[in-house]
Design an enzyme around this catalytic site. Structure first.
Site, PDB file in Angstrom:
ATOM      1  N   HIS A  82     -33.754 -63.833  12.855  1.00  0.00           N
ATOM      2  CA  HIS A  82     -33.721 -62.916  11.705  1.00  0.00           C
ATOM      3  C   HIS A  82     -32.554 -61.926  11.854  1.00  0.00           C
ATOM      4  CE1 HIS A  82     -38.328 -63.636  11.575  1.00  0.00           C
ATOM      5  NE2 HIS A  82     -37.835 -64.219  10.511  1.00  0.00           N
ATOM      6  N   LYS A 108     -50.549 -65.276   5.722  1.00  0.00           N
ATOM      7  CA  LYS A 108     -50.458 -65.653   7.142  1.00  0.00           C
ATOM      8  C   LYS A 108     -51.401 -64.786   7.977  1.00  0.00           C
ATOM      9  CE  LYS A 108     -45.711 -67.114   6.658  1.00  0.00           C
ATOM     10  NZ  LYS A 108     -44.339 -67.040   7.156  1.00  0.00           N
ATOM     11  N   SER A 142     -41.223 -67.146  13.745  1.00  0.00           N
ATOM     12  CA  SER A 142     -42.128 -66.145  14.313  1.00  0.00           C
ATOM     13  C   SER A 142     -43.386 -66.792  14.876  1.00  0.00           C
ATOM     14  CB  SER A 142     -42.505 -65.122  13.247  1.00  0.00           C
ATOM     15  OG  SER A 142     -41.351 -64.520  12.743  1.00  0.00           O
ATOM     16  N   ARG A 201     -32.564 -72.961   7.714  1.00  0.00           N
ATOM     17  CA  ARG A 201     -32.309 -73.323   9.111  1.00  0.00           C
ATOM     18  C   ARG A 201     -32.134 -74.814   9.286  1.00  0.00           C
ATOM     19  NH1 ARG A 201     -37.710 -70.864  11.014  1.00  0.00           N
ATOM     20  NH2 ARG A 201     -38.130 -71.671   8.934  1.00  0.00           N
TER      21      ARG A 201
HETATM   22  N1  COA Z   1     -34.737 -67.051  12.167  1.00  0.00           N
HETATM   23  C1  COA Z   1     -35.982 -67.116  12.641  1.00  0.00           C
HETATM   24  N2  COA Z   1     -37.036 -67.371  11.878  1.00  0.00           N
HETATM   25  C2  COA Z   1     -36.828 -67.590  10.594  1.00  0.00           C
HETATM   26  C3  COA Z   1     -35.565 -67.551  10.022  1.00  0.00           C
HETATM   27  C4  COA Z   1     -34.487 -67.275  10.867  1.00  0.00           C
HETATM   28  N3  COA Z   1     -33.244 -67.224  10.428  1.00  0.00           N
HETATM   29  N4  COA Z   1     -35.682 -67.816   8.716  1.00  0.00           N
HETATM   30  C5  COA Z   1     -36.968 -68.016   8.484  1.00  0.00           C
HETATM   31  N5  COA Z   1     -37.660 -67.877   9.622  1.00  0.00           N
HETATM   32  C6  COA Z   1     -39.083 -68.072   9.826  1.00  0.00           C
HETATM   33  C7  COA Z   1     -39.928 -66.901   9.456  1.00  0.00           C
HETATM   34  O1  COA Z   1     -40.125 -66.054  10.555  1.00  0.00           O
HETATM   35  C8  COA Z   1     -41.185 -67.584   9.062  1.00  0.00           C
HETATM   36  O2  COA Z   1     -41.854 -67.945  10.244  1.00  0.00           O
HETATM   37  P1  COA Z   1     -43.430 -68.036  10.310  1.00  0.00           P
HETATM   38  O3  COA Z   1     -43.853 -68.979   9.235  1.00  0.00           O
HETATM   39  O4  COA Z   1     -43.638 -68.545  11.638  1.00  0.00           O
HETATM   40  O5  COA Z   1     -43.919 -66.649  10.065  1.00  0.00           O
HETATM   41  C9  COA Z   1     -40.720 -68.855   8.408  1.00  0.00           C
HETATM   42  O6  COA Z   1     -39.499 -69.130   9.002  1.00  0.00           O
HETATM   43  C10 COA Z   1     -40.464 -68.718   6.950  1.00  0.00           C
HETATM   44  O7  COA Z   1     -41.631 -68.391   6.372  1.00  0.00           O
HETATM   45  P2  COA Z   1     -41.703 -68.038   4.843  1.00  0.00           P
HETATM   46  O8  COA Z   1     -43.135 -67.958   4.498  1.00  0.00           O
HETATM   47  O9  COA Z   1     -40.807 -68.887   4.068  1.00  0.00           O
HETATM   48  O10 COA Z   1     -40.986 -66.680   4.749  1.00  0.00           O
HETATM   49  P3  COA Z   1     -41.381 -65.337   5.216  1.00  0.00           P
HETATM   50  O11 COA Z   1     -42.722 -65.215   5.821  1.00  0.00           O
HETATM   51  O12 COA Z   1     -40.250 -64.938   6.055  1.00  0.00           O
HETATM   52  O13 COA Z   1     -41.383 -64.560   3.813  1.00  0.00           O
HETATM   53  C11 COA Z   1     -41.836 -64.021   1.519  1.00  0.00           C
HETATM   54  C12 COA Z   1     -41.967 -65.050   2.638  1.00  0.00           C
HETATM   55  C13 COA Z   1     -42.483 -62.713   1.926  1.00  0.00           C
HETATM   56  C14 COA Z   1     -40.379 -63.769   1.229  1.00  0.00           C
HETATM   57  C15 COA Z   1     -42.505 -64.621   0.259  1.00  0.00           C
HETATM   58  O14 COA Z   1     -43.802 -65.020   0.578  1.00  0.00           O
HETATM   59  C16 COA Z   1     -42.556 -63.657  -0.903  1.00  0.00           C
HETATM   60  O15 COA Z   1     -41.595 -63.494  -1.620  1.00  0.00           O
HETATM   61  N6  COA Z   1     -43.703 -62.995  -1.086  1.00  0.00           N
HETATM   62  C17 COA Z   1     -43.880 -62.026  -2.175  1.00  0.00           C
HETATM   63  C18 COA Z   1     -44.757 -62.578  -3.281  1.00  0.00           C
HETATM   64  C19 COA Z   1     -43.921 -63.360  -4.280  1.00  0.00           C
HETATM   65  O16 COA Z   1     -43.008 -62.865  -4.896  1.00  0.00           O
HETATM   66  N7  COA Z   1     -44.293 -64.623  -4.448  1.00  0.00           N
HETATM   67  C20 COA Z   1     -43.601 -65.519  -5.343  1.00  0.00           C
HETATM   68  C21 COA Z   1     -42.469 -66.225  -4.651  1.00  0.00           C
HETATM   69  S1  COA Z   1     -41.773 -67.455  -5.688  1.00  0.00           S
END
Ligand code: COA
Length: 174
Positions: A17, A41, A128, A90
């Protein structure tokens, strides 16, 4: 880009991140790291703890601000007047999910663009939940998180062990 948001759950923030934030900040005047308050989550860290760890990990960067958001991401973007959402791709497996989310966000808010960045390849397999899982199983995660986050993960693990609510169960939940 004038103002952009890099959103996520950050449970906890990893070096992957941080790498993304460092790349994103090169392309915008102001970057808001948006920490999602509620998430389906099964998180280890409260939103306050996640924010503290994100702030600590990014303290070396200027023009980066950390904010909690709840509800729709695009509504948060409108509220803070950000025109761009930053997401990392990724691996190929991320693409379909990310595309779906970007298109849905575009339907909800056509004026907001999603920009994709590629994180450094050494973090392309880091997430994560993997970090939490390895930590819970006693593996070495020092190369994936900052020392402060490492300490926080280890304390969380110990406190979970004391309450018999093993984080392994949480890690498996996402
Ligand atoms: N390095 C390390 N880890 C990374 C990464 C990077 N460069 N890029 C992504 N990841 C990981 C994240 O840590 C996460 O890991 P986890 O599942 O083990 O927690 C995973 O990859 C990605 O998960 P994801 O669920 O896609 O994203 P997020 O948890 O980081 O965030 C939100 C998701 C919060 C952005 C999304 O749920 C959201 O927008 N929520 C708000 C409600 C909303 O608007 N919904 C409608 C969306 S269309």
């Amino acid at each position: 880009m004038k103002k952009a948001i890099y959103p996520g759950t950050f449970d906890p923030i990893t070096l992957g991140h941080i790498d993304m934030v460092q790349r994103a900040v090169k392309g915008c005047e102001h970057l808001i790291v948006g920490v999602a308050r509620s998430t389906p989550k099964n998180v280890w860290f409260s939103v306050e703890e996640r924010v503290e760890l994100v702030k600590d990990a990014l303290k070396h960067l200027v023009n980066v601000e950390v904010q909690v958001f709840e509800g729709l991401l695009v509504e948060f973007a409108r509220k803070v007047d950000a025109g761009f959402l930053i997401r990392g791709v990724r691996a190929f497996s991320d693409f379909e999910y990310e595309l779906q989310m970007a298109l849905m966000n575009r339907k909800l808010a056509p004026e907001i663009e999603t920009m994709f960045l590629m994180p450094a390849e050494e973090y392309s397999y880091v997430s994560s939940s993997r970090v939490r899982e390895i930590c819970a199983l006693g593996g070495d995660i020092a190369r994936y998180v900052t020392p402060t986050t490492l300490e926080a993960l280890q304390s969380k693990l110990i406190s979970h062990q004391h309450t018999k609510d093993t984080p392994r169960r949480s890690a498996a939940g996402g």
